[in-house]
Design a protein around this motif. Structure first.
Motif, PDB file in Angstrom:
ATOM      1  N   LYS A   1      34.332  52.799 -34.504  1.00 15.62           N
ATOM      2  CA  LYS A   1      33.907  52.701 -33.104  1.00 15.62           C
ATOM      3  C   LYS A   1      34.074  54.049 -32.390  1.00 15.62           C
ATOM      4  N   ILE A   2      35.187  54.716 -32.688  1.00 12.98           N
ATOM      5  CA  ILE A   2      35.432  56.025 -32.071  1.00 12.98           C
ATOM      6  C   ILE A   2      34.332  57.007 -32.480  1.00 12.98           C
ATOM      7  N   ALA A   3      34.047  57.056 -33.783  1.00 14.63           N
ATOM      8  CA  ALA A   3      33.017  57.976 -34.280  1.00 14.63           C
ATOM      9  C   ALA A   3      31.661  57.649 -33.661  1.00 14.63           C
ATOM     10  N   PHE A   4      31.385  56.367 -33.537  1.00  8.87           N
ATOM     11  CA  PHE A   4      30.104  55.919 -32.973  1.00  8.87           C
ATOM     12  C   PHE A   4      30.007  56.294 -31.498  1.00  8.87           C
ATOM     13  N   ASN A   5      31.074  56.045 -30.745  1.00  7.90           N
ATOM     14  CA  ASN A   5      31.081  56.385 -29.316  1.00  7.90           C
ATOM     15  C   ASN A   5      30.943  57.889 -29.085  1.00  7.90           C
ATOM     16  N   LEU A   6      31.340  58.680 -30.082  1.00  2.60           N
ATOM     17  CA  LEU A   6      31.192  60.132 -29.943  1.00  2.60           C
ATOM     18  C   LEU A   6      29.773  60.562 -30.306  1.00  2.60           C
ATOM     19  N   GLY A   7      28.924  59.577 -30.618  1.00  2.83           N
ATOM     20  CA  GLY A   7      27.502  59.866 -30.856  1.00  2.83           C
ATOM     21  C   GLY A   7      27.209  60.336 -32.265  1.00  2.83           C
ATOM     22  N   LEU A   8      28.115  60.038 -33.201  1.00  2.00           N
ATOM     23  CA  LEU A   8      27.920  60.534 -34.560  1.00  2.00           C
ATOM     24  C   LEU A   8      27.218  59.511 -35.441  1.00  2.00           C
ATOM     25  N   SER A   9      26.577  60.025 -36.486  1.00  8.64           N
ATOM     26  CA  SER A   9      25.958  59.142 -37.473  1.00  8.64           C
ATOM     27  C   SER A   9      25.995  59.842 -38.820  1.00  8.64           C
ATOM     28  N   GLY A  10      25.646  59.108 -39.872  1.00  6.18           N
ATOM     29  CA  GLY A  10      25.555  59.695 -41.215  1.00  6.18           C
ATOM     30  C   GLY A  10      26.862  60.293 -41.692  1.00  6.18           C
ATOM     31  N   GLY A  11      26.754  61.487 -42.316  1.00  4.24           N
ATOM     32  CA  GLY A  11      27.923  62.155 -42.910  1.00  4.24           C
ATOM     33  C   GLY A  11      28.972  62.504 -41.874  1.00  4.24           C
ATOM     34  N   ALA A  12      28.538  62.924 -40.687  1.00  6.37           N
ATOM     35  CA  ALA A  12      29.489  63.319 -39.652  1.00  6.37           C
ATOM     36  C   ALA A  12      30.314  62.130 -39.192  1.00  6.37           C
ATOM     37  N   LEU A  13      29.670  60.946 -39.150  1.00  8.28           N
ATOM     38  CA  LEU A  13      30.398  59.732 -38.755  1.00  8.28           C
ATOM     39  C   LEU A  13      31.493  59.429 -39.777  1.00  8.28           C
ATOM     40  N   LYS A  14      31.139  59.524 -41.055  1.00  4.49           N
ATOM     41  CA  LYS A  14      32.132  59.267 -42.107  1.00  4.49           C
ATOM     42  C   LYS A  14      33.285  60.247 -42.022  1.00  4.49           C
ATOM     43  N   GLU A  15      32.958  61.508 -41.789  1.00  6.32           N
ATOM     44  CA  GLU A  15      33.984  62.550 -41.650  1.00  6.32           C
ATOM     45  C   GLU A  15      34.911  62.254 -40.470  1.00  6.32           C
TER      46      GLU A  15
END
Ligand code: GDP
Ligand code: MN
Length: 397
Positions: free
Chosen positions: A171-185
């Motif tokens: 959820k944190i990664a998503f709220n920061l607007g990330l997707s794909g590899g950056a989201l996983k990171e």
């Protein structure tokens, strides 16, 4: 206990948090060697020279500079080491820089833009739970973000019995607007960060900025780490990271003597037993128009030795123009404390050049007042709290 950026990053890295690599240098020669080593390790040809002091806002004060070759590393390090760095978080005279961190440049151009985020881990004292605070508005002063665009700051609370759950990190990664590899990171980054916070017994992490590099790595570029002093006995290696040069020398001396002392900006020195009464005393001084010069809790045993040590510590602050002693005699009788004050005063001779107002209340308060009045010393003895604060204003006027 506060740490330097390089020490905070060391701890983060030991728990698998990705950091901007850096090496500490104490002079410009070490700085050049550090830069060469970073190039061997990471291939970087640009560097960042970062002043290591216990204060944020170093970038704004000229304490963080980009160096595009080894000559620049040398000259910038030479300029920064030894300087008095003034930032929005230091006093006007600034803080002496004893060392710099030479870092790899991580804002390199690439496929996509770099992005800066804000992230902190701390205790929410209202709910008694740890929380992760984060924002897309990294790299800036978070107080300004909180004031102007509070909807851009998110919080995620963590249940202590469950720890940080996978969906929360996503959820944190998503709220920061990330997707794909950056989201996983980012999910990996957040999980490692929270583990580091718990395992290191920290009371605050502030990572500003967390960087998304142009090749979608997530890393800590800055690290402000505060360790919980009460847990330091479990971390001897962290306890050794303490840099006394960064701390107020009077506070260091007072704490070594077992006195709970905090230096403040006013001119009325306070000597009090018990933290609650000390806070109350500071409030009353302020309400009566004065400004406390310190917080000082002498603790339960206000004997002559401790009172003398207290006086000596308070008088190290040249701003002090009067001292208010406010002691409640419960277990320790007031006449005992009064005798302690008289003995300390006599022992110190000329060292005390400011008026002293003593308010003793509790067991044998009357005897205590008589004892001080009979001593012939220039000490004003009062019984009521308000009377004491008024007396302080009177002697200062
Ligand atoms: P602070 O000012 O004390 O918070 O120190 P920071 O460690 O946050 O650094 C201040 C700023 O320097 C960051 O917000 C970045 O914009 C910049 N900075 C840090 N590392 C690099 C880097 O590797 N390359 C470049 N170009 N800028 C950097
Ligand atoms: Mn920062």
């Amino acid at each position: 206990m506060n740490l330097h950026e390089y020490q905070g990053k060391e701890i983060l890295s030991s728990f698998g948090v990705r950091i901007q690599r850096g090496i500490v240098a104490h002079n410009h020669k070490e700085a050049v060697d550090a830069a060469k080593e970073l190039t061997n390790e990471t291939g970087t040809s640009w560097y960042v020279v970062k002043a290591q002091v216990h204060a944020g806002g170093r970038g704004k004060g000229g304490g963080v500079k980009l160096a595009k070759n080894l000559q620049e590393v040398e000259s910038i390090s030479n300029d920064i080491i030894g300087m008095m760095l003034v930032t929005p978080q230091t006093s006007a005279e600034g803080k002496k820089v004893n060392q710099v961190l030479i870092c790899e440049d991580v804002y390199y151009p690439g496929e996509s833009e770099t992005e800066e985020y804000y992230m902190s881990v701390l205790l929410n004292r209202e709910t008694g739970r740890n929380m992760i605070m984060y924002s897309t508005e990294g790299g800036m002063d978070i107080e300004t973000v909180a004031e102007e665009t509070p909807h851009l700051i998110f919080t995620e609370e963590i249940d202590p019995s469950l720890g940080l759950l996978a969906f929360q990190a996503r959820k944190i990664a998503f709220n920061l607007g990330l997707s794909g590899g950056a989201l996983k990171e980012m999910v990996k980054f957040v999980s490692a960060l929270y583990t580091a916070y718990i395992k290191s017994d920290s009371s605050m992490f502030e990572i500003n900025p967390v960087l998304k590099t142009s090749d979608n790595k997530i890393m800590a570029v800055d690290a402000k780490v505060t360790l919980d002093d009460s847990a330091l006995y479990r971390h001897k290696d962290y306890a050794e990271m303490r840099d006394l040069r960064e701390e107020n020398p009077i506070e260091v001396e007072a704490n070594a003597a077992g006195l709970n002392y905090v230096d403040l900006d006013g001119n009325v020195g306070c000597m009090v037993n018990g933290a609650g009464l000390a806070m109350g005393t500071m409030d009353l001084i302020k309400q009566s128009g004065g400004e406390p010069a310190n917080f000082l809790d002498v603790g339960g045993t206000a004997d002559a030795e401790r009172v003398e040590k207290g006086f000596r510590i308070i008088l190290k602050d040249p701003a002090v123009k009067a001292i208010l002693v406010n002691i409640f005699g419960g277990i320790v009788r007031c006449d005992r404390v009064a005798q302690g004050i008289v003995d300390a005063y006599k022992n110190m001779g000329d060292a005390i050049q400011v008026p002293i107002i003593v308010r003793l209340q509790g067991t044998n308060a009357i005897e205590a007042k008589q004892l001080i009045d009979a001593s012939g010393l220039p000490v004003h003895s009062v019984v009521e709290f308000q009377e004491a604060a008024n007396k302080v204003q009177e002697v200062l006027a």
